[in-house]
Design an enzyme around this catalytic site. Structure first.
Site, short mmCIF file in Angstrom:
data_model
loop_
_atom_site.label_atom_id
_atom_site.label_comp_id
_atom_site.label_asym_id
_atom_site.label_seq_id
_atom_site.Cartn_x
_atom_site.Cartn_y
_atom_site.Cartn_z
N ASP A 129 0.82 -1.22 0.00
CA ASP A 129 0.00 0.00 0.00
C ASP A 129 0.85 1.26 0.00
O ASP A 129 0.37 2.34 -0.37
CB ASP A 129 -0.85 -0.02 1.28
CG ASP A 129 -2.31 0.08 0.97
OD1 ASP A 129 -2.69 -0.37 -0.12
OD2 ASP A 129 -3.05 0.61 1.81
N GLY A 193 -11.61 5.02 4.71
CA GLY A 193 -10.35 5.76 4.82
C GLY A 193 -10.25 6.69 3.61
O GLY A 193 -10.73 6.34 2.54
N ARG A 266 -23.89 8.34 3.92
CA ARG A 266 -25.31 8.25 3.52
C ARG A 266 -26.24 8.54 4.71
O ARG A 266 -27.22 9.25 4.58
CB ARG A 266 -25.63 6.86 2.96
CG ARG A 266 -25.02 6.64 1.60
CD ARG A 266 -25.06 5.18 1.20
NE ARG A 266 -24.11 4.40 1.99
CZ ARG A 266 -23.80 3.14 1.74
NH1 ARG A 266 -24.37 2.51 0.74
NH2 ARG A 266 -22.92 2.51 2.47
N ILE A 313 -17.13 6.80 -1.33
CA ILE A 313 -17.71 8.15 -1.40
C ILE A 313 -17.40 8.80 -2.75
O ILE A 313 -18.28 9.38 -3.39
CB ILE A 313 -17.17 9.02 -0.24
CG1 ILE A 313 -17.62 8.44 1.11
CG2 ILE A 313 -17.60 10.47 -0.40
CD1 ILE A 313 -17.03 9.13 2.33
P1 AMP Z 1 -14.98 2.04 0.81
O1 AMP Z 1 -14.04 2.14 1.97
O2 AMP Z 1 -14.39 2.44 -0.49
O3 AMP Z 1 -15.71 0.72 0.74
O4 AMP Z 1 -16.13 3.15 1.09
C1 AMP Z 1 -17.03 3.02 2.16
C2 AMP Z 1 -17.79 4.32 2.35
O5 AMP Z 1 -18.32 4.77 1.10
C3 AMP Z 1 -19.01 4.18 3.25
O6 AMP Z 1 -18.69 4.38 4.61
C4 AMP Z 1 -19.95 5.24 2.74
O7 AMP Z 1 -19.73 6.43 3.47
C5 AMP Z 1 -19.55 5.46 1.31
N1 AMP Z 1 -20.54 4.93 0.36
C6 AMP Z 1 -20.69 3.68 -0.06
N2 AMP Z 1 -21.71 3.58 -0.93
C7 AMP Z 1 -22.23 4.83 -1.06
C8 AMP Z 1 -23.30 5.39 -1.81
N3 AMP Z 1 -24.07 4.66 -2.61
N4 AMP Z 1 -23.50 6.72 -1.69
C9 AMP Z 1 -22.73 7.48 -0.90
N5 AMP Z 1 -21.70 6.99 -0.17
C10 AMP Z 1 -21.46 5.69 -0.23
#
Ligand code: AMP
Length: 383
Positions: A129, A193, A266, A313
């Site tokens: 990473d 993160g 969300r 996000i």
């Molecule tokens: P990740 O670490 O990339 O899996 O992102 C997780 C975060 O993405 C979650 O805590 C949400 O805040 C955000 N997220 C996931 N899906 C959505 C969505 N459809 N709309 C807005 N935010 C989202």
């Protein structure tokens, strides 16, 4: 025939905790949830290999179909600036980085040892990473602390999410129609993160995460940048122990801490729309701090070809994208609001034709990046 086809994907969650489970999805979309005690990583990998080859749920006929295994390893310190074939020496070096990544490198090593035992003749590759950010110059990675702390403890900025920043940068270069080595980019990985990276001529020259993933942007549960004196002050006032401060900064801060509601943007929007001021404030701080980082990297880079949004996000939240780049016409950045809404959750360009700086949504795919590195390294090793 070479394809990027996914035969199956999955995750083992909460290893060593109550409620551990394995989630698996096959290429045909069939989803499987297996609950059961998974106490350690070796068992998790045995479980995964079992499911991958099971007659009912499996994606493979036998384990012999596995040619190589790629691992995401969180911390490569200054020892690795690219992905490598795993040897005893590589394992020793990953062990040497445990000091600076005590929560991540040990489970990463458990995974490597488990595969060594279960698939002894299969080559393994480590994808770090931190590796992509090893090109940062000293001026961005040395902290303004007594210099001997760098020599003594290797306290410096490392940066994380490197595999994701590199992957989306490569995709952005394709969209821009020029080699990555000629692209200046700002890549925003906004998931639970969050980090932003300044990429000059294809290489990372600065990124918002530092010695640990705590530095930089406001995140789901991490504070990001704060005055370090707050830590001392709180330890004294609240009589906090080290692990309590650690939990406060890493698990109870960020969107969750300010909103008092959730780390999930969300749920914060839901409450903000109902008039909850703290939820509204949490979203505003998130956007404001993101905008400041983007602005500082515009200044550092001078010329920027594109800004990229990725991860949970970045890919899914049109409001965060729109507001973090609002009122930046003077910097050559104009987001097309309609495209931004239409293309939500998809890959594409969301800037107007006049915008000097292109703005893209590019879904990240760390697994594909790891798979590609693994294939290349194992094939090069064979020849
Ligand atoms: P990740 O670490 O990339 O899996 O992102 C997780 C975060 O993405 C979650 O805590 C949400 O805040 C955000 N997220 C996931 N899906 C959505 C969505 N459809 N709309 C807005 N935010 C989202």
């Amino acid at each position: 025939l070479e394809t990027n086809e996914i035969l199956g994907s999955g995750i083992v969650e909460k290893i060593g905790m109550k409620g551990s489970c394995l989630k698996h999805m096959r290429a045909d979309g069939q989803k499987i949830l297996l609950e059961g005690e998974v106490l350690e990583h070796q068992t998790a990998i045995e479980y995964i290999l079992g499911v991958l080859t099971s007659k009912r749920h499996g994606a493979l006929k036998s384990l012999e179909e596995i040619d190589a295994v790629g691992h995401r390893v969180v911390h490569g310190g200054e020892k690795f600036n690219k992905s490598v074939l795993i040897t005893d020496e590589v394992i020793r070096k990953i062990e040497e980085c445990i000091d600076i990544a005590p929560l991540h490198n040990p489970p990463n090593l458990s995974g490597i040892h488990a595969i060594e035992e279960l698939l002894p003749s299969v080559p393994q590759v480590a994808v770090f990473d931190t590796a992509f950010h090893q090109t940062m110059p000293k001026v961005s990675y040395i902290y303004p602390l007594p210099y001997n702390l760098y020599n003594k403890y290797k306290i410096r900025r490392y940066g994380f999410h490197g595999t994701s920043h590199r992957y989306v940068a490569e995709q952005a270069a394709v969209k821009l129609g020029k080699p990555l080595s000629r692209c200046n980019l700002i890549t925003c990985h906004l998931g639970n993160g969050c980090s932003v990276t300044a990429i000059q001529n294809g290489i990372s020259i600065d990124t918002s995460m530092g010695f640990t993933p705590l530095e930089g942007l406001m995140m789901g549960t991490r504070s990001g940048d704060i005055d370090p004196y707050i830590v001392l002050y709180l330890m004294e006032k609240e009589d906090l122990a080290i692990d309590e401060v650690n939990s406060l900064l890493n698990k109870q801060s960020g969107l969750l801490g300010v909103s008092g509601i959730s780390n999930d943007i969300r749920l914060i929007w839901d409450e903000a729309n109902k008039g909850n001021d703290q939820a509204k404030l949490a979203s505003e701080i998130f956007i404001y701090r993101l905008k400041k980082y983007i602005g500082s990297y515009l200044a550092v880079l001078g010329r920027v070809d594109a800004i990229v949004f990725t991860a949970g996000i970045g890919e899914n939240d049109e409001i965060i994208r729109e507001k973090s780049l609002a009122d930046m016409e003077n910097f050559g950045i104009i987001v097309d609001k309609n495209k931004n809404t239409e293309l939500n959750r998809q890959e594409g360009e969301i800037s107007t034709p006049e915008s000097k700086v292109k703005v893209y949504i590019i879904p990240t795919n760390e697994e594909l990046a790891i798979a590609r590195d693994t294939k290349t390294i194992v094939e090069n090793h064979r020849t």
